[in-house]
Design a protein around this motif. Structure first.
Motif, PDB file in Angstrom:
ATOM      1  N   ILE A  29      53.969  38.272  28.055  1.00 20.25           N
ATOM      2  CA  ILE A  29      52.592  38.425  27.594  1.00 20.25           C
ATOM      3  C   ILE A  29      52.628  38.605  26.078  1.00 20.25           C
ATOM      4  N   ARG A  30      52.252  37.561  25.352  1.00 14.11           N
ATOM      5  CA  ARG A  30      52.331  37.594  23.893  1.00 14.11           C
ATOM      6  C   ARG A  30      50.987  37.878  23.238  1.00 14.11           C
ATOM      7  N   LYS A  31      49.916  37.430  23.844  1.00 10.50           N
ATOM      8  CA  LYS A  31      48.604  37.636  23.216  1.00 10.50           C
ATOM      9  C   LYS A  31      47.859  38.769  23.913  1.00 10.50           C
ATOM     10  N   PRO A  32      46.838  39.305  23.266  1.00 11.10           N
ATOM     11  CA  PRO A  32      46.094  40.426  23.874  1.00 11.10           C
ATOM     12  C   PRO A  32      45.436  40.029  25.197  1.00 11.10           C
ATOM     13  N   GLN A  39      42.546  44.830  32.189  1.00 14.18           N
ATOM     14  CA  GLN A  39      42.600  45.981  31.285  1.00 14.18           C
ATOM     15  C   GLN A  39      42.303  47.281  32.029  1.00 14.18           C
ATOM     16  N   SER A  40      41.265  47.267  32.852  1.00 15.65           N
ATOM     17  CA  SER A  40      40.938  48.483  33.597  1.00 15.65           C
ATOM     18  C   SER A  40      42.017  48.790  34.631  1.00 15.65           C
ATOM     19  N   TYR A  44      44.281  52.410  34.628  1.00 14.03           N
ATOM     20  CA  TYR A  44      44.304  53.401  35.706  1.00 14.03           C
ATOM     21  C   TYR A  44      45.633  53.488  36.449  1.00 14.03           C
ATOM     22  N   VAL A  45      46.587  52.626  36.178  1.00 10.82           N
ATOM     23  CA  VAL A  45      47.871  52.650  36.884  1.00 10.82           C
ATOM     24  C   VAL A  45      48.590  53.997  36.739  1.00 10.82           C
TER      25      VAL A  45
END
Length: 104
Positions: A29-32, A39-40, A44-45
């Motif tokens: 994963i290179r980009k945001p 994201q959520s 929460y992980v």
């Protein structure tokens, strides 16, 4: 197979799996991440992991699961009302003590 060799192979496999879990996201994963769902999920992980490890310990740390469940319920209520960590912990300990005094 020799028991010592089996232990070393087990440790090596555990190391490789743990290393890959940490390194693969950094390399792949290179980009945001723009997906709100992902994201959520990632946000929460840690909370879910901590809850999954803590919840069974709350019920099994006492002599009876009922006293642990009572302490959990009181702790949830007190924390929802806004009590701090120390009063919640003291109240839960007192509930467990009282419950086990009368239940066991």
């Amino acid at each position: 197979m020799n028991n010592t060799l089996y232990n070393y192979i087990s440790i090596l496999v555990a190391f490789i799996v743990s290393y890959l879990i940490r390194v693969l996201p950094l390399t792949l994963i290179r980009k945001p991440i723009k997906s709100k769902f992902i994201q959520s999920f990632l946000y929460y992980v840690p909370y879910v992991t901590l809850s999954v490890m803590t919840f069974p310990a709350i019920l099994q740390a006492t002599q009876t699961p009922l006293s642990g469940a009572l302490a959990l319920a009181i702790g949830l209520i007190l924390s929802y009302v806004g009590a701090g960590l120390f009063p919640v912990a003291c109240s839960c300990c007192a509930i467990v003590f009282i419950a086990e005094l009368f239940l066991v």
